[in-house]
Design a protein around this motif. Sequence first.
Motif, PDB file in Angstrom:
ATOM      1  N   LEU A 190      42.251  41.024  37.568  1.00  0.00           N
ATOM      2  CA  LEU A 190      41.627  40.070  36.663  1.00  0.00           C
ATOM      3  C   LEU A 190      40.380  39.458  37.303  1.00  0.00           C
ATOM      4  CD1 LEU A 190      44.729  38.057  35.325  1.00  0.00           C
ATOM      5  CD2 LEU A 190      43.731  40.169  34.408  1.00  0.00           C
ATOM      6  N   THR A 191      39.410  39.111  36.468  1.00  0.00           N
ATOM      7  CA  THR A 191      38.245  38.367  36.946  1.00  0.00           C
ATOM      8  C   THR A 191      38.645  36.904  37.178  1.00  0.00           C
ATOM      9  OG1 THR A 191      37.548  37.710  34.729  1.00  0.00           O
ATOM     10  CG2 THR A 191      36.749  39.838  35.548  1.00  0.00           C
ATOM     11  N   ASN A 192      37.765  36.145  37.807  1.00  0.00           N
ATOM     12  CA  ASN A 192      38.039  34.714  38.005  1.00  0.00           C
ATOM     13  C   ASN A 192      38.279  34.008  36.672  1.00  0.00           C
ATOM     14  OD1 ASN A 192      36.898  35.491  40.615  1.00  0.00           O
ATOM     15  ND2 ASN A 192      36.760  33.292  41.004  1.00  0.00           N
ATOM     16  N   GLU A 193      37.433  34.298  35.696  1.00  0.00           N
ATOM     17  CA  GLU A 193      37.553  33.646  34.389  1.00  0.00           C
ATOM     18  C   GLU A 193      38.871  34.023  33.719  1.00  0.00           C
ATOM     19  OE1 GLU A 193      35.062  33.321  30.167  1.00  0.00           O
ATOM     20  OE2 GLU A 193      34.189  34.366  31.893  1.00  0.00           O
ATOM     21  N   GLU A 194      39.232  35.292  33.778  1.00  0.00           N
ATOM     22  CA  GLU A 194      40.493  35.728  33.179  1.00  0.00           C
ATOM     23  C   GLU A 194      41.679  35.103  33.895  1.00  0.00           C
ATOM     24  OE1 GLU A 194      39.094  40.182  31.662  1.00  0.00           O
ATOM     25  OE2 GLU A 194      39.813  39.885  33.716  1.00  0.00           O
ATOM     26  N   MET A 241      41.722  32.244  35.457  1.00  0.00           N
ATOM     27  CA  MET A 241      41.803  30.827  35.093  1.00  0.00           C
ATOM     28  C   MET A 241      42.500  30.651  33.749  1.00  0.00           C
ATOM     29  SD  MET A 241      41.235  28.101  36.658  1.00  0.00           S
ATOM     30  CE  MET A 241      41.329  27.127  35.172  1.00  0.00           C
ATOM     31  N   SER A 242      42.271  31.576  32.840  1.00  0.00           N
ATOM     32  CA  SER A 242      42.856  31.449  31.506  1.00  0.00           C
ATOM     33  C   SER A 242      44.379  31.564  31.525  1.00  0.00           C
ATOM     34  CB  SER A 242      42.273  32.515  30.568  1.00  0.00           C
ATOM     35  OG  SER A 242      42.778  33.806  30.886  1.00  0.00           O
ATOM     36  N   LEU A 243      44.941  32.077  32.603  1.00  0.00           N
ATOM     37  CA  LEU A 243      46.395  32.207  32.686  1.00  0.00           C
ATOM     38  C   LEU A 243      47.084  30.855  32.594  1.00  0.00           C
ATOM     39  CD1 LEU A 243      46.794  34.901  35.514  1.00  0.00           C
ATOM     40  CD2 LEU A 243      46.983  35.227  33.035  1.00  0.00           C
ATOM     41  N   TYR A 244      46.441  29.807  33.114  1.00  0.00           N
ATOM     42  CA  TYR A 244      47.048  28.479  33.042  1.00  0.00           C
ATOM     43  C   TYR A 244      47.164  27.981  31.591  1.00  0.00           C
ATOM     44  CZ  TYR A 244      47.434  27.268  37.997  1.00  0.00           C
ATOM     45  OH  TYR A 244      47.827  27.200  39.326  1.00  0.00           O
ATOM     46  N   ASN A 245      46.432  28.614  30.661  1.00  0.00           N
ATOM     47  CA  ASN A 245      46.497  28.201  29.256  1.00  0.00           C
ATOM     48  C   ASN A 245      47.684  28.811  28.520  1.00  0.00           C
ATOM     49  OD1 ASN A 245      44.066  26.757  29.533  1.00  0.00           O
ATOM     50  ND2 ASN A 245      42.856  28.594  29.123  1.00  0.00           N
ATOM     51  N   PHE A 246      48.290  29.846  29.106  1.00  0.00           N
ATOM     52  CA  PHE A 246      49.435  30.478  28.466  1.00  0.00           C
ATOM     53  C   PHE A 246      50.708  29.685  28.759  1.00  0.00           C
ATOM     54  CE2 PHE A 246      46.570  34.209  29.086  1.00  0.00           C
ATOM     55  CZ  PHE A 246      46.396  34.503  27.737  1.00  0.00           C
ATOM     56  N   ASP A 247      51.697  29.851  27.897  1.00  0.00           N
ATOM     57  CA  ASP A 247      52.940  29.127  28.139  1.00  0.00           C
ATOM     58  C   ASP A 247      53.757  29.824  29.225  1.00  0.00           C
ATOM     59  OD1 ASP A 247      54.433  31.208  26.883  1.00  0.00           O
ATOM     60  OD2 ASP A 247      54.285  30.228  24.938  1.00  0.00           O
ATOM     61  N   ASN A 303      41.859  41.743  25.585  1.00  0.00           N
ATOM     62  CA  ASN A 303      41.577  42.458  26.818  1.00  0.00           C
ATOM     63  C   ASN A 303      42.479  42.024  27.972  1.00  0.00           C
ATOM     64  OD1 ASN A 303      40.004  44.277  28.464  1.00  0.00           O
ATOM     65  ND2 ASN A 303      39.067  42.457  29.359  1.00  0.00           N
ATOM     66  N   ILE A 304      42.714  40.714  28.108  1.00  0.00           N
ATOM     67  CA  ILE A 304      43.527  40.231  29.213  1.00  0.00           C
ATOM     68  C   ILE A 304      44.972  40.695  29.082  1.00  0.00           C
ATOM     69  CG2 ILE A 304      44.107  37.993  28.171  1.00  0.00           C
ATOM     70  CD1 ILE A 304      43.878  36.813  31.014  1.00  0.00           C
ATOM     71  N   LEU A 305      45.467  40.796  27.841  1.00  0.00           N
ATOM     72  CA  LEU A 305      46.835  41.265  27.625  1.00  0.00           C
ATOM     73  C   LEU A 305      46.990  42.703  28.103  1.00  0.00           C
ATOM     74  CD1 LEU A 305      49.646  40.721  26.565  1.00  0.00           C
ATOM     75  CD2 LEU A 305      48.860  41.380  24.277  1.00  0.00           C
ATOM     76  N   LYS A 306      46.016  43.542  27.789  1.00  0.00           N
ATOM     77  CA  LYS A 306      46.057  44.934  28.249  1.00  0.00           C
ATOM     78  C   LYS A 306      46.019  44.994  29.766  1.00  0.00           C
ATOM     79  CE  LYS A 306      43.943  47.025  24.158  1.00  0.00           C
ATOM     80  NZ  LYS A 306      42.762  47.776  23.635  1.00  0.00           N
ATOM     81  N   LYS A 307      45.190  44.157  30.371  1.00  0.00           N
ATOM     82  CA  LYS A 307      45.118  44.130  31.833  1.00  0.00           C
ATOM     83  C   LYS A 307      46.445  43.700  32.447  1.00  0.00           C
ATOM     84  CE  LYS A 307      40.248  43.540  33.028  1.00  0.00           C
ATOM     85  NZ  LYS A 307      39.275  42.726  33.793  1.00  0.00           N
ATOM     86  N   LEU A 308      47.077  42.697  31.840  1.00  0.00           N
ATOM     87  CA  LEU A 308      48.367  42.235  32.354  1.00  0.00           C
ATOM     88  C   LEU A 308      49.428  43.326  32.217  1.00  0.00           C
ATOM     89  CD1 LEU A 308      48.423  38.580  30.967  1.00  0.00           C
ATOM     90  CD2 LEU A 308      48.170  39.263  33.344  1.00  0.00           C
ATOM     91  N   GLU A 309      49.421  44.011  31.099  1.00  0.00           N
ATOM     92  CA  GLU A 309      50.407  45.075  30.882  1.00  0.00           C
ATOM     93  C   GLU A 309      50.224  46.220  31.865  1.00  0.00           C
ATOM     94  OE1 GLU A 309      49.679  45.925  26.792  1.00  0.00           O
ATOM     95  OE2 GLU A 309      51.183  44.474  26.061  1.00  0.00           O
ATOM     96  N   GLU A 347      43.292  19.183  44.744  1.00  0.00           N
ATOM     97  CA  GLU A 347      42.614  20.402  44.309  1.00  0.00           C
ATOM     98  C   GLU A 347      42.747  20.565  42.794  1.00  0.00           C
ATOM     99  OE1 GLU A 347      46.599  22.027  43.686  1.00  0.00           O
ATOM    100  OE2 GLU A 347      45.742  20.507  45.008  1.00  0.00           O
ATOM    101  N   THR A 348      41.948  21.441  42.214  1.00  0.00           N
ATOM    102  CA  THR A 348      42.034  21.759  40.794  1.00  0.00           C
ATOM    103  C   THR A 348      42.656  23.152  40.621  1.00  0.00           C
ATOM    104  OG1 THR A 348      39.869  22.839  40.706  1.00  0.00           O
ATOM    105  CG2 THR A 348      39.929  20.439  40.358  1.00  0.00           C
ATOM    106  N   LYS A 349      42.955  23.482  39.377  1.00  0.00           N
ATOM    107  CA  LYS A 349      43.461  24.828  39.081  1.00  0.00           C
ATOM    108  C   LYS A 349      42.428  25.882  39.461  1.00  0.00           C
ATOM    109  CE  LYS A 349      46.189  22.978  35.257  1.00  0.00           C
ATOM    110  NZ  LYS A 349      46.278  22.836  33.780  1.00  0.00           N
ATOM    111  N   GLU A 350      41.149  25.559  39.227  1.00  0.00           N
ATOM    112  CA  GLU A 350      40.081  26.504  39.597  1.00  0.00           C
ATOM    113  C   GLU A 350      40.098  26.798  41.089  1.00  0.00           C
ATOM    114  OE1 GLU A 350      38.600  24.488  35.824  1.00  0.00           O
ATOM    115  OE2 GLU A 350      39.687  23.879  37.631  1.00  0.00           O
ATOM    116  N   HIS A 351      40.344  25.768  41.894  1.00  0.00           N
ATOM    117  CA  HIS A 351      40.386  25.967  43.345  1.00  0.00           C
ATOM    118  C   HIS A 351      41.541  26.880  43.740  1.00  0.00           C
ATOM    119  CE1 HIS A 351      38.283  21.801  43.616  1.00  0.00           C
ATOM    120  NE2 HIS A 351      37.387  22.770  43.566  1.00  0.00           N
ATOM    121  N   ARG A 352      42.671  26.732  43.081  1.00  0.00           N
ATOM    122  CA  ARG A 352      43.824  27.602  43.381  1.00  0.00           C
ATOM    123  C   ARG A 352      43.499  29.058  43.059  1.00  0.00           C
ATOM    124  NH1 ARG A 352      47.975  24.174  39.813  1.00  0.00           N
ATOM    125  NH2 ARG A 352      47.433  22.124  40.658  1.00  0.00           N
ATOM    126  N   ILE A 353      42.874  29.258  41.902  1.00  0.00           N
ATOM    127  CA  ILE A 353      42.534  30.627  41.488  1.00  0.00           C
ATOM    128  C   ILE A 353      41.543  31.254  42.462  1.00  0.00           C
ATOM    129  CG2 ILE A 353      41.395  32.011  39.699  1.00  0.00           C
ATOM    130  CD1 ILE A 353      44.243  31.077  38.946  1.00  0.00           C
TER     131      ILE A 353
END
Length: 353
Positions: free
Chosen positions: A13-17, A19-25, A2-8, A215-221
């Motif tokens: 994006l939601t907050n949770e989605e 946040m998951s961006l930091y997990n990608f390379d 779902n997130i890939l389609k949203k990015l394309e 700060e944390t990554k969550e705070h930045r998002i």
Amino acid sequence: MNILKKLENTEKLTNEEAMSLYNFDLPFLAKFANTIREKKHGKKTYFNINRHINPTNICKDICQFCAYSVSRKNPNPYTMSHEQILDIIEKSAKNNIKEVYIVSAHNPKTGLEWYLGIFKKIKEKFPNIHIKVLTAAEIHFLSQEYNISYEKLIEKIIESGVDSLPGGGAEIFNEQIRKMICGGKVSSDEWIEIHKLWHKSDHKSTASILFGHIETKEHRIEHMIRLRDLQEETNGFNAFIPLLYQRENNYLKVKKLLSEEEFLKTIAIARILLFNIPNIKAYWVTSTMKFALEAQKYGANDLDGMIEKESIQSAAGAKSKNSIHLNSLVDSIKESGFIPVERDSIYNEIKTW
């Protein structure tokens, strides 16, 4: 996915989605960030010819990350006179500056008319120079100090000739972190309110974040999403500026600097999340010119400008005290594979180099 389609599709994006961006390379994020960059700006990298002035370092507040205001870390107080400020601008005008950028400490001894008076004098003497002054933190300070509403103060600021507001004072919107690093300063809600009122007056401003400290990554998002939501409401931000924390001569105990990868990821994520803010500025003053140019490959499209002299970030260790030469900046942009474009303060293009 779902997130890939949203990015394309450049969807929100939601907050949770987010946040998951930091997990990608990094290359994955760069692909989507640059798609947005190139749709908006192609290979253009913007800069302006400006002058920064920091008129006083006497401050009512004590921010833990600040090395500029007077304290035991910086024992040399100063306040410029109107004549000194006008003299600086007079000299800079010979270098064809298009913008004067004035931010400083929260000095309770200068008086509201000191601020409004110098803006009027600048506009009268240099009517073609864009005046970008007063962070939301400074506006909040003046409002509290002189018992005047934000609305009335903004009205007076506009009457004095101010054209746009900088994005400083945002720091990080999380209130627990704010209490630790800048307690007593403008709150996140107040910062948002001031910019909302400014936008409603049909004027533009920039937005910022200070990152790479406690700060944390969550705070930045969370911070970026609040800016995205305000932009959706007002469309008043013309640029977002991620400011990298400078760790020298201040009270925050930050021993480890942010990695280059996380810096570039944050730039790319900002471009992806803030698709409704047209420009992402890699502010060379805090990141160094090398990393600011590298950030152009990860979604940023602006570098700020000549600066001429900068006191706030350089007091904390940034190598930005003096200007960068115009020809050097232009050549560096070209060597990085981008097209140098001089702009004015509201992103009208002046010259393509």
